[in-house]
Design a protein around this motif. Structure first.
Motif, PDB file in Angstrom:
ATOM      1  N   ARG A 155       0.815  -1.222   0.000  1.00 44.57           N
ATOM      2  CA  ARG A 155       0.000   0.000   0.000  1.00 44.57           C
ATOM      3  C   ARG A 155       0.840   1.259   0.000  1.00 44.57           C
ATOM      4  O   ARG A 155       0.332   2.334  -0.261  1.00 44.57           O
ATOM      5  N   GLY A 156       2.113   1.157   0.383  1.00 43.95           N
ATOM      6  CA  GLY A 156       2.921   2.359   0.541  1.00 43.95           C
ATOM      7  C   GLY A 156       2.341   3.171   1.687  1.00 43.95           C
ATOM      8  O   GLY A 156       2.148   2.664   2.774  1.00 43.95           O
ATOM      9  N   GLN A 157       2.034   4.429   1.433  1.00 45.88           N
ATOM     10  CA  GLN A 157       1.458   5.291   2.464  1.00 45.88           C
ATOM     11  C   GLN A 157      -0.064   5.382   2.370  1.00 45.88           C
ATOM     12  O   GLN A 157      -0.683   6.144   3.101  1.00 45.88           O
ATOM     13  N   HIS A 158      -0.680   4.610   1.478  1.00 48.91           N
ATOM     14  CA  HIS A 158      -2.127   4.675   1.279  1.00 48.91           C
ATOM     15  C   HIS A 158      -2.850   3.886   2.372  1.00 48.91           C
ATOM     16  O   HIS A 158      -2.676   2.674   2.493  1.00 48.91           O
ATOM     17  N   VAL A 159      -3.641   4.587   3.173  1.00 49.01           N
ATOM     18  CA  VAL A 159      -4.410   3.952   4.242  1.00 49.01           C
ATOM     19  C   VAL A 159      -5.739   3.468   3.666  1.00 49.01           C
ATOM     20  O   VAL A 159      -6.457   4.232   3.025  1.00 49.01           O
ATOM     21  N   ASP A 160      -6.067   2.217   3.908  1.00 50.15           N
ATOM     22  CA  ASP A 160      -7.356   1.659   3.499  1.00 50.15           C
ATOM     23  C   ASP A 160      -8.338   1.903   4.644  1.00 50.15           C
ATOM     24  O   ASP A 160      -8.506   1.065   5.539  1.00 50.15           O
ATOM     25  N   TRP A 161      -8.976   3.082   4.616  1.00 48.20           N
ATOM     26  CA  TRP A 161      -9.874   3.454   5.712  1.00 48.20           C
ATOM     27  C   TRP A 161     -11.070   2.532   5.814  1.00 48.20           C
ATOM     28  O   TRP A 161     -11.559   2.280   6.917  1.00 48.20           O
ATOM     29  N   ASP A 162     -11.552   2.012   4.704  1.00 45.89           N
ATOM     30  CA  ASP A 162     -12.675   1.072   4.767  1.00 45.89           C
ATOM     31  C   ASP A 162     -12.304  -0.163   5.582  1.00 45.89           C
ATOM     32  O   ASP A 162     -13.067  -0.602   6.450  1.00 45.89           O
ATOM     33  N   LEU A 163     -11.143  -0.716   5.318  1.00 54.87           N
ATOM     34  CA  LEU A 163     -10.698  -1.900   6.043  1.00 54.87           C
ATOM     35  C   LEU A 163     -10.380  -1.553   7.498  1.00 54.87           C
ATOM     36  O   LEU A 163     -10.737  -2.301   8.415  1.00 54.87           O
ATOM     37  N   ASN A 164      -9.712  -0.415   7.735  1.00 61.06           N
ATOM     38  CA  ASN A 164      -9.423  -0.003   9.107  1.00 61.06           C
ATOM     39  C   ASN A 164     -10.709   0.141   9.912  1.00 61.06           C
ATOM     40  O   ASN A 164     -10.802  -0.334  11.047  1.00 61.06           O
ATOM     41  N   LEU A 165     -11.714   0.788   9.326  1.00 56.90           N
ATOM     42  CA  LEU A 165     -12.968   0.994  10.043  1.00 56.90           C
ATOM     43  C   LEU A 165     -13.739  -0.307  10.218  1.00 56.90           C
ATOM     44  O   LEU A 165     -14.452  -0.480  11.209  1.00 56.90           O
ATOM     45  N   GLU A 166     -13.584  -1.233   9.287  1.00 56.63           N
ATOM     46  CA  GLU A 166     -14.203  -2.553   9.458  1.00 56.63           C
ATOM     47  C   GLU A 166     -13.596  -3.261  10.674  1.00 56.63           C
ATOM     48  O   GLU A 166     -14.318  -3.865  11.479  1.00 56.63           O
ATOM     49  N   ILE A 167     -12.272  -3.174  10.813  1.00 57.23           N
ATOM     50  CA  ILE A 167     -11.597  -3.762  11.974  1.00 57.23           C
ATOM     51  C   ILE A 167     -12.075  -3.083  13.254  1.00 57.23           C
ATOM     52  O   ILE A 167     -12.382  -3.752  14.248  1.00 57.23           O
ATOM     53  N   VAL A 168     -12.171  -1.757  13.236  1.00 51.14           N
ATOM     54  CA  VAL A 168     -12.667  -1.011  14.391  1.00 51.14           C
ATOM     55  C   VAL A 168     -14.075  -1.473  14.757  1.00 51.14           C
ATOM     56  O   VAL A 168     -14.382  -1.728  15.930  1.00 51.14           O
ATOM     57  N   ASP A 169     -14.942  -1.592  13.759  1.00 48.45           N
ATOM     58  CA  ASP A 169     -16.326  -2.018  14.010  1.00 48.45           C
ATOM     59  C   ASP A 169     -16.386  -3.418  14.616  1.00 48.45           C
ATOM     60  O   ASP A 169     -17.185  -3.675  15.520  1.00 48.45           O
ATOM     61  N   ILE A 170     -15.547  -4.320  14.132  1.00 50.15           N
ATOM     62  CA  ILE A 170     -15.531  -5.681  14.670  1.00 50.15           C
ATOM     63  C   ILE A 170     -15.105  -5.655  16.135  1.00 50.15           C
ATOM     64  O   ILE A 170     -15.742  -6.278  16.988  1.00 50.15           O
ATOM     65  N   VAL A 171     -14.044  -4.910  16.439  1.00 49.26           N
ATOM     66  CA  VAL A 171     -13.553  -4.845  17.818  1.00 49.26           C
ATOM     67  C   VAL A 171     -14.566  -4.152  18.728  1.00 49.26           C
ATOM     68  O   VAL A 171     -14.791  -4.587  19.856  1.00 49.26           O
ATOM     69  N   ARG A 172     -15.197  -3.110  18.216  1.00 50.28           N
ATOM     70  CA  ARG A 172     -16.203  -2.410  19.024  1.00 50.28           C
ATOM     71  C   ARG A 172     -17.384  -3.341  19.323  1.00 50.28           C
ATOM     72  O   ARG A 172     -17.918  -3.330  20.429  1.00 50.28           O
ATOM     73  N   GLY A 173     -17.777  -4.166  18.376  1.00 51.20           N
ATOM     74  CA  GLY A 173     -18.890  -5.091  18.565  1.00 51.20           C
ATOM     75  C   GLY A 173     -18.518  -6.364  19.300  1.00 51.20           C
ATOM     76  O   GLY A 173     -19.374  -7.022  19.880  1.00 51.20           O
ATOM     77  N   ALA A 174     -17.252  -6.721  19.257  1.00 54.04           N
ATOM     78  CA  ALA A 174     -16.787  -7.955  19.901  1.00 54.04           C
ATOM     79  C   ALA A 174     -15.436  -7.685  20.566  1.00 54.04           C
ATOM     80  O   ALA A 174     -14.383  -8.015  20.009  1.00 54.04           O
ATOM     81  N   PRO A 175     -15.448  -7.054  21.753  1.00 50.94           N
ATOM     82  CA  PRO A 175     -14.187  -6.700  22.426  1.00 50.94           C
ATOM     83  C   PRO A 175     -13.243  -7.882  22.649  1.00 50.94           C
ATOM     84  O   PRO A 175     -12.039  -7.682  22.799  1.00 50.94           O
ATOM     85  N   GLU A 176     -13.781  -9.096  22.624  1.00 50.18           N
ATOM     86  CA  GLU A 176     -12.906 -10.268  22.787  1.00 50.18           C
ATOM     87  C   GLU A 176     -11.930 -10.414  21.616  1.00 50.18           C
ATOM     88  O   GLU A 176     -10.965 -11.175  21.699  1.00 50.18           O
ATOM     89  N   GLN A 177     -12.159  -9.708  20.524  1.00 50.34           N
ATOM     90  CA  GLN A 177     -11.252  -9.727  19.375  1.00 50.34           C
ATOM     91  C   GLN A 177     -10.022  -8.844  19.586  1.00 50.34           C
ATOM     92  O   GLN A 177      -9.073  -8.884  18.806  1.00 50.34           O
ATOM     93  N   THR A 178     -10.036  -8.028  20.649  1.00 53.07           N
ATOM     94  CA  THR A 178      -8.948  -7.080  20.912  1.00 53.07           C
ATOM     95  C   THR A 178      -7.587  -7.757  20.945  1.00 53.07           C
ATOM     96  O   THR A 178      -6.641  -7.302  20.301  1.00 53.07           O
ATOM     97  N   ALA A 179      -7.471  -8.838  21.691  1.00 55.09           N
ATOM     98  CA  ALA A 179      -6.180  -9.514  21.825  1.00 55.09           C
ATOM     99  C   ALA A 179      -5.677 -10.017  20.477  1.00 55.09           C
ATOM    100  O   ALA A 179      -4.480  -9.906  20.174  1.00 55.09           O
ATOM    101  N   ASP A 180      -6.563 -10.547  19.658  1.00 50.76           N
ATOM    102  CA  ASP A 180      -6.185 -11.057  18.348  1.00 50.76           C
ATOM    103  C   ASP A 180      -5.714  -9.926  17.427  1.00 50.76           C
ATOM    104  O   ASP A 180      -4.704 -10.059  16.725  1.00 50.76           O
ATOM    105  N   VAL A 181      -6.412  -8.806  17.452  1.00 53.30           N
ATOM    106  CA  VAL A 181      -6.023  -7.657  16.637  1.00 53.30           C
ATOM    107  C   VAL A 181      -4.668  -7.121  17.106  1.00 53.30           C
ATOM    108  O   VAL A 181      -3.789  -6.827  16.289  1.00 53.30           O
TER     109      VAL A 181
END
Length: 182
Positions: free
Chosen positions: A32-58
Motif C-alpha cells: 500500500r505504501g502510504q495509502h491507508v485503506d480506511w474502509d478496512l481499518n474501520l471494518e476492523i474497528v467495528d468488529i472490535v467495538r462489537g466484539a471486544p474479545e477480538q482485541t487480543a487477536d487484533v
C-alpha cells in the motif's frame, strides 16, 4: 516485483494466523505504501467495538506487523492502532497499556538498533503523548501512558506538543529499556 514477492512470501503467510490477524496484515500491507485503506481499518474497528474479545487477536496482528522493521508497515500499523484507540473502548485502552504491548512492542520500536526511521519514531511519540494526555489521572492500567511519557521525557526524549515529537541527540535518551507498570 519485490513487493509482489513479499506479498506471497512464507514470512507474510506465517505472520497472520487468524482471520483478524489477516485483516490487520491486509490493512497494513507494505504494498500500500502510504495509502491507508480506511474502509478496512474501520471494518476492523467495528468488529472490535462489537466484539471486544477480538482485541487480543487484533493486537497480536499489530504486534507482528510493528516488529517487522518496515517503515511503511509501521506507519500503517500505527494509523490502525490510533483508529482503534479512538473508536473502541476500555478493553483496547487497557490491553495496549499492558506491558506486553506498550512496553514490549511500542517502547521496543523506540529502542531499536538501528533506530527506526524518524517518521515512525515521531508518529509513535505523538501517539504516546496524546494517550498520556487523554489518560492523565487514570488509576487503572491506562495510567501507564502518562508514566511512560514521563519516563521518556526524563531520558531526554523531547516532545513538541501539537507538532509531533522528536528525539534528543543525547546518547542516553533511548538507551536501556523501560517497561511501563502493569
Amino acid at each position: 516485483m519485490d513487493a509482489l514477492l513479499k506479498l506471497f512470501s512464507p514470512e507474510r503467510k506465517a505472520a497472520a494466523s487468524t482471520p483478524m490477524q489477516e485483516m490487520v496484515a491486509r490493512a497494513t500491507d507494505e504494498v500500500r505504501g502510504q495509502h491507508v485503506d480506511w474502509d478496512l481499518n474501520l471494518e476492523i474497528v467495528d468488529i472490535v467495538r462489537g466484539a471486544p474479545e477480538q482485541t487480543a487477536d487484533v493486537l497480536e496482528g499489530l504486534r507482528k506487523r510493528l516488529l517487522l522493521d518496515e517503515p511503511e508497515v509501521s506507519l500503517l500499523s500505527l494509523t490502525l492502532l490510533e483508529a482503534l484507540m479512538k473508536n473502541t473502548g476500555a478493553t483496547m485502552h487497557e490491553k495496549v497499556a499492558n506491558k506486553d504491548f506498550l512496553g514490549d512492542v511500542l517502547v521496543r520500536i523506540l529502542h531499536r538498533k538501528p533506530l527506526a526511521p524518524l517518521a515512525v519514531r515521531e508518529r509513535l511519540l505523538a501517539l504516546i503523548e496524546a494517550w498520556a494526555v487523554q489518560f492523565d489521572g487514570s488509576r487503572n492500567a491506562t495510567a501507564a501512558y502518562p508514566a511512560l511519557l514521563a519516563a521518556l521525557t526524563a531520558r531526554g526524549v523531547v516532545i513538541r506538543s501539537g507538532s509531533g515529537a522528536t528525539l534528543s541527540t543525547g546518547s542516553s535518551a533511548l538507551s536501556g529499556s523501560h517497561a511501563p507498570p502493569k
